[in-house]
Design a protein around this motif. Structure first.
Motif, mmCIF file in Angstrom:
data_model
loop_
_atom_site.group_PDB
_atom_site.id
_atom_site.type_symbol
_atom_site.label_atom_id
_atom_site.label_comp_id
_atom_site.label_asym_id
_atom_site.label_seq_id
_atom_site.Cartn_x
_atom_site.Cartn_y
_atom_site.Cartn_z
ATOM 1 N N ASN A 148 -4.767 -4.723 -7.887
ATOM 2 C CA ASN A 148 -5.038 -4.190 -6.548
ATOM 3 C C ASN A 148 -5.061 -2.673 -6.586
ATOM 4 O OD1 ASN A 148 -2.173 -3.757 -6.833
ATOM 5 N ND2 ASN A 148 -2.141 -3.328 -4.651
ATOM 6 N N CYS A 149 -5.657 -2.087 -5.577
ATOM 7 C CA CYS A 149 -5.625 -0.632 -5.420
ATOM 8 C C CYS A 149 -4.613 -0.294 -4.329
ATOM 9 C CB CYS A 149 -7.002 -0.095 -5.036
ATOM 10 S SG CYS A 149 -6.997 1.687 -4.692
ATOM 11 N N CYS B 119 -8.133 -2.897 -8.798
ATOM 12 C CA CYS B 119 -8.032 -1.475 -9.098
ATOM 13 C C CYS B 119 -9.078 -1.123 -10.144
ATOM 14 C CB CYS B 119 -6.626 -1.164 -9.608
ATOM 15 S SG CYS B 119 -6.398 0.559 -10.120
ATOM 16 N N HIS C 230 -6.099 1.312 -1.160
ATOM 17 C CA HIS C 230 -7.068 0.596 -0.335
ATOM 18 C C HIS C 230 -6.537 0.567 1.105
ATOM 19 C CE1 HIS C 230 -10.205 -2.413 0.432
ATOM 20 N NE2 HIS C 230 -9.321 -3.009 1.202
ATOM 21 N N PRO C 231 -7.347 0.656 2.164
ATOM 22 C CA PRO C 231 -8.811 0.727 2.174
ATOM 23 C C PRO C 231 -9.392 2.142 2.094
ATOM 24 C CG PRO C 231 -8.040 0.501 4.399
ATOM 25 C CD PRO C 231 -6.795 0.499 3.534
ATOM 26 N N PRO D 33 -14.905 6.085 -2.998
ATOM 27 C CA PRO D 33 -14.452 5.368 -4.198
ATOM 28 C C PRO D 33 -14.418 6.210 -5.456
ATOM 29 C CG PRO D 33 -16.639 4.621 -3.492
ATOM 30 C CD PRO D 33 -16.097 5.464 -2.392
ATOM 31 N N CYS E 243 -10.841 6.673 -7.132
ATOM 32 C CA CYS E 243 -10.692 6.070 -8.462
ATOM 33 C C CYS E 243 -10.346 7.127 -9.509
ATOM 34 C CB CYS E 243 -11.978 5.334 -8.861
ATOM 35 S SG CYS E 243 -12.237 3.786 -7.964
ATOM 36 N N ALA F 283 -9.833 3.872 -0.414
ATOM 37 C CA ALA F 283 -10.729 3.959 -1.567
ATOM 38 C C ALA F 283 -12.160 3.596 -1.202
ATOM 39 C CB ALA F 283 -10.232 3.042 -2.676
ATOM 40 N N ALA F 284 -12.328 2.768 -0.176
ATOM 41 C CA ALA F 284 -13.673 2.351 0.220
ATOM 42 C C ALA F 284 -14.475 3.513 0.806
ATOM 43 C CB ALA F 284 -13.592 1.212 1.232
ATOM 44 N N ARG G 17 0.859 -1.185 0.000
ATOM 45 C CA ARG G 17 0.000 0.000 0.000
ATOM 46 C C ARG G 17 0.891 1.229 0.000
ATOM 47 N NH1 ARG G 17 -4.208 -2.852 -1.614
ATOM 48 N NH2 ARG G 17 -5.028 -4.292 -0.060
#
Length: 226
Positions: free
Chosen positions: A174-175, A219, A178-179, A185, A189, A181-182, A92
């Protein structure tokens, strides 16, 4: 230094204890002091300390205690290298996102929304990375497949897990944000897309574009022919 190498070096209790002691000391520590701190011999302490130096966690030099010169050779002393170690699988890179958002706050223009400022900063961060890679590799004119190969190697070093689905399509499995992005989003993104678009622009990869193609657990961005 690979983070996993540094973590592995701290697996031994004596090594971990000496590292903690040296960090707390706030000054260079000799082998004798480190050995005494964990109750082992000077010879064994030297072995463990050299392992910590090799892992990049400590740095060393020769220095008399308190800077007062004495007869004989100055003893070897150890102190923290200043390296911070973070391990996550997959990697990450929240520092990348933090840098983008910090620049967006500092450089927001009049009449510009915070989102627009973040996307502009993200594109610039990516473009700088891409341009540096192009300068390093000097690939000349890039076709689609060569551009994707360069982009794949670059983004992998920045927390992405690239997967070449086809010779002309690069998925990111994968992003790296993250997390976070949750929580937002759509914003994250969009930042991701702008960042990767900047990477491509910096590489001068005009035959490839970064497009939004969200898939569960991956991703949201795909690199494909423009």
């Amino acid at each position: 230094m690979e983070p996993i190498t540094a973590v592995a070096a701290l697996d031994d209790p004596s090594r971990r204890g000496m590292y903690a002691h040296i960090r707390r000391a706030r000054r260079p520590v000799t082998r004798d002091e480190a050995a005494e701190a964990v109750g082992i011999s000077r010879k064994l302490a030297a072995f463990h300390l050299d392992k910590l130096v090799a892992a990049g966690l400590l740095q060393t030099r020769y220095e008399f205690a308190g800077g007062v010169r004495k007869v004989g050779r100055a003893p070897k002393v150890y102190e923290p290298s200043g390296v911070e170690v973070r391990v996550s699988i997959p990697p990450r890179h929240h520092d990348v996102l933090a840098g983008i958002l910090l620049d967006a706050v500092l450089e927001e223009r009049g009449g510009e929304t915070a989102r627009d400022a973040a996307l502009r900063a993200a594109h610039r961060h990516g473009e700088v990375l891409g341009a540096a890679e192009r300068e390093r590799v000097r690939p000349g004119r890039l076709g689609t497949e060569r551009a994707l190969t360069l982009a794949s190697a670059l983004v992998e070093r920045h927390g992405f897990e690239p997967d070449r689905e086809t010779p002309a399509c690069l998925r990111l499995r994968n992003c790296p944000f993250h997390p976070l992005a949750a929580k937002a989003p759509e914003l994250v993104c969009a930042i991701n897309q702008a960042f990767l678009g900047g990477v491509l622009d910096g590489l001068q990869a005009a035959t490839v574009e970064a497009v939004l193609d969200p898939r569960a657990g991956e991703c949201c961005v795909e690199l494909r022919p423009a």
